[in-house]
Scaffold this motif. Structure first.
Motif, PDB file in Angstrom:
ATOM      1  N   SER A   1      73.620 155.096  65.093  1.00 49.45           N
ATOM      2  CA  SER A   1      73.160 155.120  63.705  1.00 49.45           C
ATOM      3  C   SER A   1      73.254 156.504  63.066  1.00 49.45           C
ATOM      4  O   SER A   1      73.523 156.607  61.869  1.00 49.45           O
ATOM      5  CB  SER A   1      71.713 154.624  63.627  1.00 49.45           C
TER       6      SER A   1
ATOM      7  N   CYS B   1      79.575 161.500  52.782  1.00 51.25           N
ATOM      8  CA  CYS B   1      81.027 161.435  52.593  1.00 51.25           C
ATOM      9  C   CYS B   1      81.365 160.384  51.544  1.00 51.25           C
ATOM     10  O   CYS B   1      80.773 159.307  51.516  1.00 51.25           O
ATOM     11  CB  CYS B   1      81.738 161.111  53.905  1.00 51.25           C
ATOM     12  N   SER B   2      82.339 160.711  50.713  1.00 52.75           N
ATOM     13  CA  SER B   2      82.825 159.772  49.691  1.00 52.75           C
ATOM     14  C   SER B   2      84.161 159.204  50.149  1.00 52.75           C
ATOM     15  O   SER B   2      85.107 159.954  50.416  1.00 52.75           O
ATOM     16  CB  SER B   2      82.996 160.485  48.343  1.00 52.75           C
TER      17      SER B   2
ATOM     18  N   ALA C   1      76.802 157.264  61.756  1.00 51.04           N
ATOM     19  CA  ALA C   1      77.092 156.322  60.677  1.00 51.04           C
ATOM     20  C   ALA C   1      76.302 156.663  59.420  1.00 51.04           C
ATOM     21  O   ALA C   1      76.832 156.636  58.302  1.00 51.04           O
ATOM     22  CB  ALA C   1      76.774 154.898  61.127  1.00 51.04           C
ATOM     23  N   ALA C   2      75.017 157.002  59.581  1.00 51.67           N
ATOM     24  CA  ALA C   2      74.188 157.371  58.432  1.00 51.67           C
ATOM     25  C   ALA C   2      74.685 158.648  57.779  1.00 51.67           C
ATOM     26  O   ALA C   2      74.664 158.782  56.545  1.00 51.67           O
ATOM     27  CB  ALA C   2      72.732 157.530  58.876  1.00 51.67           C
TER      28      ALA C   2
ATOM     29  N   GLN D   1      69.595 157.744  56.639  1.00 49.84           N
ATOM     30  CA  GLN D   1      70.328 158.175  55.453  1.00 49.84           C
ATOM     31  C   GLN D   1      69.464 159.031  54.531  1.00 49.84           C
ATOM     32  O   GLN D   1      69.937 160.014  53.951  1.00 49.84           O
ATOM     33  CB  GLN D   1      70.838 156.953  54.685  1.00 49.84           C
TER      34      GLN D   1
ATOM     35  N   LEU E   1      77.878 157.770  55.759  1.00 53.29           N
ATOM     36  CA  LEU E   1      77.572 156.970  54.574  1.00 53.29           C
ATOM     37  C   LEU E   1      76.799 157.753  53.519  1.00 53.29           C
ATOM     38  O   LEU E   1      76.887 157.444  52.329  1.00 53.29           O
ATOM     39  CB  LEU E   1      76.774 155.730  54.984  1.00 53.29           C
ATOM     40  N   SER E   2      76.045 158.749  53.925  1.00 56.50           N
ATOM     41  CA  SER E   2      75.216 159.490  52.972  1.00 56.50           C
ATOM     42  C   SER E   2      75.882 160.753  52.442  1.00 56.50           C
ATOM     43  O   SER E   2      75.542 161.214  51.355  1.00 56.50           O
ATOM     44  CB  SER E   2      73.881 159.860  53.618  1.00 56.50           C
TER      45      SER E   2
ATOM     46  N   LEU F   1      79.803 149.207  52.361  1.00 52.15           N
ATOM     47  CA  LEU F   1      79.170 149.327  53.671  1.00 52.15           C
ATOM     48  C   LEU F   1      77.662 149.521  53.537  1.00 52.15           C
ATOM     49  O   LEU F   1      76.878 148.971  54.319  1.00 52.15           O
ATOM     50  CB  LEU F   1      79.787 150.485  54.449  1.00 52.15           C
ATOM     51  N   ASN F   2      77.255 150.322  52.541  1.00 52.98           N
ATOM     52  CA  ASN F   2      75.819 150.498  52.318  1.00 52.98           C
ATOM     53  C   ASN F   2      75.148 149.179  51.976  1.00 52.98           C
ATOM     54  O   ASN F   2      74.069 148.862  52.493  1.00 52.98           O
ATOM     55  CB  ASN F   2      75.592 151.515  51.194  1.00 52.98           C
TER      56      ASN F   2
ATOM     57  N   ASN G   1      82.570 152.865  50.738  1.00 57.83           N
ATOM     58  CA  ASN G   1      81.261 153.411  51.077  1.00 57.83           C
ATOM     59  C   ASN G   1      80.134 152.547  50.502  1.00 57.83           C
ATOM     60  O   ASN G   1      79.181 152.197  51.202  1.00 57.83           O
ATOM     61  CB  ASN G   1      81.142 154.846  50.565  1.00 57.83           C
TER      62      ASN G   1
ATOM     63  N   ILE H   1      70.005 152.994  60.237  1.00 55.95           N
ATOM     64  CA  ILE H   1      70.939 153.684  59.340  1.00 55.95           C
ATOM     65  C   ILE H   1      70.299 153.909  57.978  1.00 55.95           C
ATOM     66  O   ILE H   1      70.381 155.009  57.401  1.00 55.95           O
ATOM     67  CB  ILE H   1      72.244 152.873  59.204  1.00 55.95           C
TER      68      ILE H   1
END
Length: 284
Positions: A94, A104-105, A97-98, A164, A101-102, A112-113, A109, A160
């Motif tokens: 996690s 990176c652009s 992955a977090a 985040q 996702l938090s 997935l969130n 994205n 996650i």
């Protein structure tokens, strides 16, 4: 002016009632747990003669009995193994992955969130039958491994989502400075962002540990061998057998054993929990 005073009075009264309710609830919880602890040190004769009295002599053999005669020691070790391995893999999967996702652009994205957020809203009870057939198809149904894999899969969306918030609270200048110094994304994550997010990771690990330690339905469904039972299922089996023996003080001792680890976590790690939650609530 009068309206504002009325609002203040309303909030003051509401806050006072909330605190009163909290005090009553805490007092009741402490009393109930204290009564269970005292009852676990009695003999069955003492308990049925005076359930509210103090034990004449502490009966430590009640705890020895649940660990040996009722095999709660094996259940305890199973819970430690299953929950510890699950939490380690949950955090290990996690956290990266977090971070991605938090921070990176990239294309997808947002999807997935939303996907992980949707995963938190699906009741796991709806997944019992599909998960059972999935574990059966790969030949591990009824084992500790199947329970570990299910715990990991079902806990990742919430973890996650929780982590985040911690990574979003970290200032972006730290990443920019590391890139200027020649660090790549992987080294930036492991050397800078991961250590700074440690309070959030600890809070997530504690929440998962407590949740999985007390989990019952999945453990009852996916572990068939009594030698592999975790504590929650072992306590359920013990309660069923004690209905016929009448050894209720042993049941109280078992309740103390299953409750004490989570209680100690709250007592000794409450500061880490608060630090992790407040860190995730503040934006950098």
């Amino acid at each position: 002016m009068m309206d504002s005073k009325k609002k203040i009075n309303i909030f003051t009264v509401g806050g006072g009632l909330a605190r009163l309710f909290l005090y009553i609830w805490c007092a009741f919880s402490i009393f109930a747990f204290g009564w269970i602890i005292l009852s676990s040190f009695k003999t069955n004769k003492e308990f049925f003669k005076n359930a509210w009295g103090l034990p004449a002599t502490p009966q430590w053999l009640n705890y020895a009995k649940v660990f040996t005669a009722y095999h709660l020691g094996t259940n305890f070790l199973n819970s430690v193994l299953i929950v510890s391995v699950s939490v380690i893999f949950i955090i290990a999967i996690s956290a990266p992955a977090a971070y991605v996702l938090s921070r990176c652009s990239f294309f997808g994205n947002g999807f997935l969130n939303k996907f992980f957020t949707f995963g938190m809203g699906v009741p796991f009870q709806l997944l019992l039958v599909p998960l059972f057939f999935q574990m059966y198809s790969i030949g591990i149904v009824g084992t500790k491994l199947s329970l570990i894999l299910i715990y990991i899969a079902l806990s990742i969306p919430f973890t996650i989502f929780l982590i985040q918030g911690f990574f979003r609270s970290l200032p972006s200048v730290l990443e920019e400075a590391s890139y200027i110094d020649g660090c790549g994304p992987m080294r930036t994550f492991f050397s800078i962002m991961l250590p700074l997010g440690k309070p959030g990771l600890i809070a997530a690990a504690i929440f998962n540990f407590i949740s999985l330690w007390n989990e019952f339905l999945l453990a009852l469904t996916f572990v068939n061998d009594s030698a592999d039972y975790p504590l929650s299922v072992g306590l359920y089996a013990l309660q069923g057998s004690l209905q016929y023996t009448g050894d209720w003080v042993a049941l109280f001792a078992a309740l103390v054993v299953i409750t004490l680890p989570t209680l100690l976590i709250y007592v000794f790690l409450s500061r880490q929990i608060i630090e992790g939650l407040t860190m995730g609530a503040v934006k950098g």
